[in-house]
Design a protein around this motif. Sequence first.
Motif, mmCIF file in Angstrom:
data_model
loop_
_atom_site.group_PDB
_atom_site.id
_atom_site.type_symbol
_atom_site.label_atom_id
_atom_site.label_comp_id
_atom_site.label_asym_id
_atom_site.label_seq_id
_atom_site.Cartn_x
_atom_site.Cartn_y
_atom_site.Cartn_z
ATOM 1 N N SER A 92 0.865 -1.179 0.000
ATOM 2 C CA SER A 92 0.000 0.000 0.000
ATOM 3 C C SER A 92 0.900 1.227 0.000
ATOM 4 O O SER A 92 1.853 1.301 0.792
ATOM 5 C CB SER A 92 -0.902 -0.003 1.236
ATOM 6 O OG SER A 92 -1.706 1.150 1.279
ATOM 7 N N ASP A 93 0.628 2.196 -0.872
ATOM 8 C CA ASP A 93 1.451 3.402 -1.001
ATOM 9 C C ASP A 93 0.754 4.592 -0.346
ATOM 10 O O ASP A 93 -0.449 4.799 -0.532
ATOM 11 C CB ASP A 93 1.716 3.719 -2.472
ATOM 12 C CG ASP A 93 2.507 2.623 -3.165
ATOM 13 O OD1 ASP A 93 3.350 1.996 -2.485
ATOM 14 O OD2 ASP A 93 2.279 2.387 -4.367
ATOM 15 N N LEU A 94 1.522 5.374 0.383
ATOM 16 C CA LEU A 94 1.016 6.580 1.031
ATOM 17 C C LEU A 94 1.934 7.739 0.681
ATOM 18 O O LEU A 94 3.152 7.578 0.570
ATOM 19 C CB LEU A 94 0.979 6.406 2.553
ATOM 20 C CG LEU A 94 0.056 5.312 3.100
ATOM 21 C CD1 LEU A 94 0.355 5.067 4.574
ATOM 22 C CD2 LEU A 94 -1.402 5.708 2.914
ATOM 23 N N THR A 95 1.343 8.922 0.546
ATOM 24 C CA THR A 95 2.128 10.131 0.293
ATOM 25 C C THR A 95 1.822 11.155 1.380
ATOM 26 O O THR A 95 0.655 11.504 1.611
ATOM 27 C CB THR A 95 1.794 10.739 -1.083
ATOM 28 O OG1 THR A 95 2.066 9.765 -2.096
ATOM 29 C CG2 THR A 95 2.640 11.974 -1.347
ATOM 30 N N PHE A 96 2.881 11.605 2.036
ATOM 31 C CA PHE A 96 2.731 12.595 3.098
ATOM 32 C C PHE A 96 3.411 13.896 2.674
ATOM 33 O O PHE A 96 4.390 13.893 1.919
ATOM 34 C CB PHE A 96 3.345 12.088 4.407
ATOM 35 C CG PHE A 96 2.664 10.867 4.949
ATOM 36 C CD1 PHE A 96 1.452 10.974 5.605
ATOM 37 C CD2 PHE A 96 3.227 9.609 4.781
ATOM 38 C CE1 PHE A 96 0.805 9.851 6.102
ATOM 39 C CE2 PHE A 96 2.592 8.477 5.271
ATOM 40 C CZ PHE A 96 1.380 8.599 5.930
ATOM 41 N N ILE A 97 2.876 15.007 3.177
ATOM 42 C CA ILE A 97 3.407 16.329 2.861
ATOM 43 C C ILE A 97 3.998 16.924 4.132
ATOM 44 O O ILE A 97 3.353 16.976 5.177
ATOM 45 C CB ILE A 97 2.307 17.276 2.333
ATOM 46 C CG1 ILE A 97 1.536 16.616 1.189
ATOM 47 C CG2 ILE A 97 2.921 18.598 1.893
ATOM 48 C CD1 ILE A 97 2.357 16.291 -0.021
ATOM 49 N N HIS A 98 5.254 17.371 4.038
ATOM 50 C CA HIS A 98 5.897 18.088 5.145
ATOM 51 C C HIS A 98 6.562 19.325 4.562
ATOM 52 O O HIS A 98 7.570 19.229 3.869
ATOM 53 C CB HIS A 98 6.932 17.205 5.841
ATOM 54 C CG HIS A 98 7.611 17.902 6.991
ATOM 55 N ND1 HIS A 98 6.945 18.271 8.136
ATOM 56 C CD2 HIS A 98 8.894 18.309 7.160
ATOM 57 C CE1 HIS A 98 7.784 18.863 8.959
ATOM 58 N NE2 HIS A 98 8.968 18.906 8.395
ATOM 59 N N GLY A 99 5.959 20.503 4.809
ATOM 60 C CA GLY A 99 6.456 21.712 4.182
ATOM 61 C C GLY A 99 6.291 21.607 2.677
ATOM 62 O O GLY A 99 5.204 21.356 2.159
ATOM 63 N N ALA A 100 7.397 21.768 1.956
ATOM 64 C CA ALA A 100 7.362 21.660 0.501
ATOM 65 C C ALA A 100 7.699 20.250 0.032
ATOM 66 O O ALA A 100 7.733 19.991 -1.172
ATOM 67 C CB ALA A 100 8.346 22.658 -0.102
ATOM 68 N N GLN A 101 7.942 19.326 0.968
ATOM 69 C CA GLN A 101 8.346 17.969 0.599
ATOM 70 C C GLN A 101 7.138 17.057 0.390
ATOM 71 O O GLN A 101 6.161 17.146 1.140
ATOM 72 C CB GLN A 101 9.202 17.347 1.705
ATOM 73 C CG GLN A 101 10.449 18.106 2.087
ATOM 74 C CD GLN A 101 11.133 17.421 3.251
ATOM 75 O OE1 GLN A 101 11.590 16.289 3.158
ATOM 76 N NE2 GLN A 101 11.183 18.119 4.373
ATOM 77 N N GLU A 102 7.245 16.184 -0.601
ATOM 78 C CA GLU A 102 6.326 15.057 -0.745
ATOM 79 C C GLU A 102 7.121 13.802 -0.397
ATOM 80 O O GLU A 102 8.163 13.536 -1.001
ATOM 81 C CB GLU A 102 5.785 14.953 -2.173
ATOM 82 C CG GLU A 102 4.710 15.955 -2.499
ATOM 83 C CD GLU A 102 3.987 15.617 -3.795
ATOM 84 O OE1 GLU A 102 4.233 14.506 -4.333
ATOM 85 O OE2 GLU A 102 3.187 16.440 -4.252
ATOM 86 N N ILE A 103 6.646 13.041 0.574
ATOM 87 C CA ILE A 103 7.387 11.883 1.059
ATOM 88 C C ILE A 103 6.567 10.624 0.801
ATOM 89 O O ILE A 103 5.428 10.514 1.273
ATOM 90 C CB ILE A 103 7.702 12.016 2.566
ATOM 91 C CG1 ILE A 103 8.396 13.354 2.846
ATOM 92 C CG2 ILE A 103 8.571 10.848 3.040
ATOM 93 C CD1 ILE A 103 8.510 13.687 4.316
ATOM 94 N N GLN A 104 7.158 9.682 0.071
ATOM 95 C CA GLN A 104 6.480 8.429 -0.257
ATOM 96 C C GLN A 104 6.860 7.359 0.774
ATOM 97 O O GLN A 104 8.029 7.175 1.084
ATOM 98 C CB GLN A 104 6.894 7.937 -1.646
ATOM 99 C CG GLN A 104 6.698 8.959 -2.755
ATOM 100 C CD GLN A 104 5.237 9.207 -3.069
ATOM 101 O OE1 GLN A 104 4.395 8.327 -2.862
ATOM 102 N NE2 GLN A 104 4.920 10.396 -3.566
ATOM 103 N N VAL A 105 5.856 6.664 1.276
ATOM 104 C CA VAL A 105 6.065 5.526 2.180
ATOM 105 C C VAL A 105 5.205 4.377 1.659
ATOM 106 O O VAL A 105 4.013 4.567 1.396
ATOM 107 C CB VAL A 105 5.685 5.859 3.637
ATOM 108 C CG1 VAL A 105 5.901 4.642 4.531
ATOM 109 C CG2 VAL A 105 6.491 7.050 4.154
ATOM 110 N N SER A 106 5.807 3.202 1.527
ATOM 111 C CA SER A 106 5.063 2.010 1.097
ATOM 112 C C SER A 106 5.064 0.984 2.213
ATOM 113 O O SER A 106 6.102 0.739 2.844
ATOM 114 C CB SER A 106 5.689 1.398 -0.158
ATOM 115 O OG SER A 106 5.544 2.267 -1.254
#
Length: 667
Positions: free
Chosen positions: A506-520
């Motif tokens: 399962s893929d998730l995308t999180f936003i921190h400031g200007a960053q997009e961070i992918q976690v699977s």
Amino acid sequence: MFESVLIANRGEIACRVIRTARRLGLRCIAVYSEADSAAAHVDLADAACCIGPAPAAESYLRAEAILEAARAIGAAAIHPGYGFLSENAAFAEACQEAGIAFIGPPPSAIRAMGSKSEAKALMGAAGVPLVPGYHGDAQADDRLQREAEALGFPLMIKASAGGGGKGMRIVAQAQDFAAGLDAARREAKAAFGDDRVLLERYLAAPRHIEIQIFCDGHGNAVHLFERDCSAQRRHQKVIEEAPAPGLSAEQREAMGAAAVAAARAIDYRGAGTVEFLYDDGAFYFMEMNTRLQVEHPVTEAITGLDLVEWQLRVAAGEPLPLAQEDLSISGHAVEARLYAEDPESGFLPSTGRLLHLSLPEGPEAGAGVRVDSGVRSGDEISVFYDPMIAKVIAHGEDRPAALRRLNRALAETEVVGVASNVAFLRRTLAHPAFAEGGIDTAFLDQHRDSLLARGDAVPEPVLAAVALAEMRWRSREARRAAAASGDPYSPWRLTNGWRLNSETHSDLTFIHGAQEIQVSIHFGPAGLSLSLPVGERPVRFDETADGRLAVRLGEETFRARVVRDGKQRWVVIDGAVWGLGLQDLLLGVPDDAVGSGRIVAPMPGKVMAVLVRQGDRVGQGQPLLRLEAMKMEHTLTAPHDGEVESLACAVGELVEEGSELAILAET
């Protein structure tokens, strides 16, 4: 002893007084503003009375409204707490005239110490050492400029009627004096209604050591030893401890004797604090606070006494319970002030609703830990009052033991919904210079860079926790949906990880400031694993009884709390809080960061000055506007060189947090 007492204050001190008064069998009456109708101190009291709208000037500072409440409910005494009317001589007199006991010193003592200038003159006459300076009544600009030049630079400008760091400015050179004087006067007028100032030689790195004194109406006076309050920012105390590290018995005795002499010089009664600057073995009188101090719990911890009980007994006419020879020090105590503020943004106060608050209270906090607080989960941190959330106090057999206990207690503290200084406090306690003891008032400024959080990279444990919490929440939602299914035998009703294939993710995308961070999140025969920005890690987790996640990520173990709020996720690990947005088509994409050219209000406040005009060219760091919030002045500066494209505020305007105040175009 009185039958009833009205507490003319709010927050943790109101709760503190109510608990002690209840233990003594007194009936407790609370007063509250419209903003505090559901506050903790209101719930604790036996009766409560609304005294006006949210602004303190229309409620907690309205002496007549408080007296009306006391008369209506039949209170025999009024405890003023600290702040608000606690050092108001006119209020103390009005209580006496109304036949209601004021739990504090006589009005004459409050007046004597209410003006820093007059207090220093009295203390000089009593033989108490003073810092060289100008404490006169003449307040003309040119006179103060001449006195400043005669005194020499650097020097300190202080509000004569003030305290708590308000109305104070350090001036390094003569050409900066006029601007510093103007700023100090404005802040003093806003905070105390009095813009008079005094000047003192600036001691660059003294220690701030204060003596707790107590006097009764029978001629008895004692000191209850000292507290070191040198860990300060913006002249406001952050961490206090007792006794002061490295102070000899002879120095303690000399300072205690000077403090008692100061109290006797003004015929003092009740609890008070005499504050000294301590520099290279010498000490100088700074001021006397004619009330209980925020940091009084560390004195209670090392003496085993309840100072609020002493206040009530002395105000009722009883003699002091103990003489000087009966008092002794046991162990060491440290207190951390937990504030709703953002250390990484210049310690700006943070307002809003406490989505989650967990304080280290009860047996699980461990022996020697105490928490004084006046707020709970769901409460609002308002722009109208001091942003303190709680005081966390630890007591141990020695200083290292007390520091360890306090650090552990802060690691168990969880504040979500507003920014807080928990992580900053933990870094301060862990700093080698602080651990060695004997720090001075410049410590926090000198070590600012190492005490503030650095870097934007989100730690692996934070990403793991938020991903696992999201998976757990979605699994629960699936179970609820499956339970509502009309086909109890469908394989889609199973929520145990069954898939048509042996492995899935399962893929998730999180936003921190200007960053997009992918976690699977990978589900396989060997169990769970996470694909993080730095690589794949095996992971196991469970839910603890208090709702946290107990996680093993590779070889690392930790506990985390994850709080959901719309599309925002808050992760708390060891007291530190990280905010992440979830990119989800159902929830929408988290809001983008504010553009660098937009100047927005960092908190609710009042526009005190607009220092530029539309079309002006400004340089990076140039002051643009001044806001007043929580009685403190905050200057907003240009983030880069540019031209003022537009202004969207005016002097006197009340603005909300996030309101656009100006736009600065790059040139």
